[in-house]
Design a protein around this motif. Sequence first.
Motif, short mmCIF file in Angstrom:
data_model
loop_
_atom_site.label_atom_id
_atom_site.label_comp_id
_atom_site.label_asym_id
_atom_site.label_seq_id
_atom_site.Cartn_x
_atom_site.Cartn_y
_atom_site.Cartn_z
N MET A 1 0.82 -1.21 0.00
CA MET A 1 0.00 0.00 0.00
C MET A 1 0.86 1.26 0.00
O MET A 1 0.58 2.23 -0.70
CB MET A 1 -0.92 0.01 1.23
N ALA A 2 1.90 1.26 0.83
CA ALA A 2 2.81 2.41 0.94
C ALA A 2 4.12 1.92 1.51
O ALA A 2 4.16 0.91 2.24
CB ALA A 2 2.21 3.50 1.82
N GLU A 3 5.20 2.63 1.23
CA GLU A 3 6.50 2.21 1.75
C GLU A 3 7.42 3.42 1.91
O GLU A 3 7.24 4.45 1.25
CB GLU A 3 7.14 1.16 0.85
N ASN A 4 8.37 3.26 2.85
CA ASN A 4 9.39 4.28 3.09
C ASN A 4 8.79 5.66 3.34
O ASN A 4 9.27 6.67 2.81
CB ASN A 4 10.37 4.33 1.92
N LEU A 5 7.76 5.72 4.15
CA LEU A 5 7.12 7.01 4.44
C LEU A 5 7.98 7.88 5.34
O LEU A 5 7.85 9.11 5.32
CB LEU A 5 5.74 6.78 5.09
N THR A 6 8.81 7.28 6.17
CA THR A 6 9.73 8.02 7.04
C THR A 6 11.08 7.28 7.05
O THR A 6 11.13 6.09 6.71
CB THR A 6 9.21 8.11 8.49
N PRO A 7 12.16 7.95 7.45
CA PRO A 7 13.44 7.25 7.55
C PRO A 7 13.41 6.15 8.61
O PRO A 7 14.16 5.18 8.53
CB PRO A 7 14.42 8.36 7.94
N GLN A 8 12.56 6.33 9.63
CA GLN A 8 12.46 5.34 10.69
C GLN A 8 11.45 4.25 10.30
O GLN A 8 10.81 4.30 9.26
CB GLN A 8 12.04 6.00 12.01
N ASP A 9 11.26 3.29 11.19
CA ASP A 9 10.36 2.17 10.92
C ASP A 9 8.89 2.59 10.97
O ASP A 9 8.53 3.58 11.61
CB ASP A 9 10.57 1.06 11.95
N ASN A 10 8.05 1.79 10.31
CA ASN A 10 6.61 1.86 10.53
C ASN A 10 6.29 1.21 11.87
O ASN A 10 7.10 0.47 12.43
CB ASN A 10 5.87 1.13 9.42
N VAL A 11 5.05 1.42 12.38
CA VAL A 11 4.76 0.84 13.70
C VAL A 11 3.32 0.39 13.89
O VAL A 11 3.07 -0.53 14.65
CB VAL A 11 5.18 1.83 14.82
N CYS A 12 2.33 1.02 13.22
CA CYS A 12 0.94 0.64 13.50
C CYS A 12 0.05 0.93 12.31
O CYS A 12 0.42 1.69 11.39
CB CYS A 12 0.41 1.35 14.75
N ILE A 13 -1.15 0.34 12.33
CA ILE A 13 -2.09 0.49 11.23
C ILE A 13 -3.50 0.33 11.77
O ILE A 13 -3.73 -0.44 12.71
CB ILE A 13 -1.79 -0.54 10.12
N ALA A 14 -4.45 1.09 11.21
CA ALA A 14 -5.85 1.02 11.62
C ALA A 14 -6.71 0.95 10.36
O ALA A 14 -6.47 1.68 9.40
CB ALA A 14 -6.25 2.23 12.46
N ALA A 15 -7.74 0.08 10.37
CA ALA A 15 -8.61 -0.09 9.21
C ALA A 15 -10.05 -0.25 9.67
O ALA A 15 -10.33 -1.03 10.58
CB ALA A 15 -8.17 -1.31 8.40
N ARG B 1 0.27 3.35 18.74
CA ARG B 1 -0.93 2.55 18.49
C ARG B 1 -2.05 3.45 17.97
O ARG B 1 -2.15 4.63 18.37
CB ARG B 1 -1.39 1.83 19.76
N MET B 2 -2.93 2.89 17.14
CA MET B 2 -4.06 3.67 16.63
C MET B 2 -5.24 2.76 16.33
O MET B 2 -5.08 1.59 15.99
CB MET B 2 -3.66 4.45 15.38
N THR C 1 -19.84 10.75 13.65
CA THR C 1 -18.54 10.80 12.98
C THR C 1 -17.64 9.68 13.48
O THR C 1 -18.00 8.90 14.37
CB THR C 1 -17.85 12.15 13.24
N TYR C 2 -16.44 9.62 12.90
CA TYR C 2 -15.40 8.69 13.36
C TYR C 2 -14.16 9.49 13.70
O TYR C 2 -13.90 10.55 13.13
CB TYR C 2 -15.06 7.67 12.28
N GLN C 3 -13.40 8.95 14.65
CA GLN C 3 -12.11 9.54 15.00
C GLN C 3 -11.03 8.47 14.96
O GLN C 3 -11.27 7.31 15.33
CB GLN C 3 -12.14 10.16 16.40
N LEU C 4 -9.86 8.88 14.50
CA LEU C 4 -8.68 8.04 14.59
C LEU C 4 -8.00 8.36 15.92
O LEU C 4 -7.43 9.44 16.09
CB LEU C 4 -7.74 8.33 13.42
N VAL C 5 -8.09 7.44 16.87
CA VAL C 5 -7.46 7.65 18.18
C VAL C 5 -6.02 7.14 18.11
O VAL C 5 -5.78 5.98 17.75
CB VAL C 5 -8.23 6.91 19.28
N VAL C 6 -5.07 8.03 18.41
CA VAL C 6 -3.65 7.71 18.29
C VAL C 6 -2.99 7.86 19.66
O VAL C 6 -3.06 8.91 20.29
CB VAL C 6 -2.95 8.63 17.27
#
Length: 404
Positions: free
Chosen positions: A78-92, A149-150, A158-163
């Motif tokens: 879906m996506a890659e290398n968004l930041t120099p650091q690692d990825n960590v979480c995902i919400a769907a 975490r998210m 409505t909906y909210q993304l809780v991070v």
Amino acid sequence: MRLSYLLLFICPLLAVAQSPKPNFNIQVVDNQISIGYGLAIGDVDGDRLSDILLADQKQFVWYRNPGTKTGTWKRYVMAENLTPQDNVCIAARDLDGDGRVEVAVGAGWSPAETTDSTKSGAVFYLVRPKDPTQHWEPVRLPHEVTTHRMRWAKTGATYQLVVVPLHGLGNQKGEGRGVRVWGYEFPKNPRGPWKRHLVDSTLHLTHNFELWEDGPRTGVIIASKEGGKILEWQSGQWRYMPDEAARNALGLLTNNTDGIGEIRRYDKGAGIATIQPMHGNLLQTETGYYSLVRPRADVSDKEVNILTDGLSQGHALVCGDFMGMGHDQIVAGWRNPDKNGKVGLRLYVPQESDKMAGYPLDDSVRMACEDLQATDLDGDGDLDLIASGRATLNVLIYWNQRKP
């Protein structure tokens, strides 16, 4: 009257004595991941089957449900290398009712960097392309340091993304300013500004959290160094449950373990399960005196149970009725070898007398569990398990074989 009381006492014992043993078959989805920080479940392509989404070290990917227990789960980036650091979480979660999930992700994983938000933490909304097998467009949102975490929460209309970050700004060793937990309100135009609502800013080392949705009411239970805190969405803002009620509804004894790492509700809020401390060894439940929605003031009948103290870096927790018993069981995963040199998953039935043993679902060397999800993947009415392994570098499905 005495006979009635006797039957009430005997029947639960008979039910426990005759309770079935779990039966799961393991399928390898992917055995070449890089870390497998976090999982989410949802229908990505609109075929009414639950797909698996993964936050891996540098890529966010999804695996298409083949519709059978033996089919191949094809992997798409879906996506890659968004930041120099690692990825960590995902919400769907499907937010607009079209049968396909909206996706948000967290990256910039640098837990030691708490002072510079350009080097730690990142939150993105991924805009879906016409073809979900192609790359999704990342929209960067404001963030705190150490995004961790998210989850998507339904807040009224409505909906909210809780991070939830791990540390507060400038924190060292879990001390300093409280962690700022935000709810990002999903806008009509995801590429435009997102309104943010402060959920909480009083806790430290907020490792994980749980959402609860009961009818029109929505709340969060945040696990932290201090224990736990319950908040509810009311009248357009996040509010603490009144002190007395919260204290009684979440009287989590931390057993001198320096806080809580994982936290989950079970049996519709009749109990709470925790792993203590963060990355800890202790699986504990509290039951018998409250509902998270309607807590009582009296805590005299509180019951605290230790299910096991043998986890090694306990890092995953789910609750559900996997065995068709009419009440939830608890599955815990750990990622470092225990005293027997094993990693894996075990299922616990809190009502059973021999709580400390549990049932091994996988305690060989196959699954150094980093994250864990439960859902019915094949539509047979039983909850299956999906796990990602850190040291084992894999994604596995544990197919529930309760029904022949």
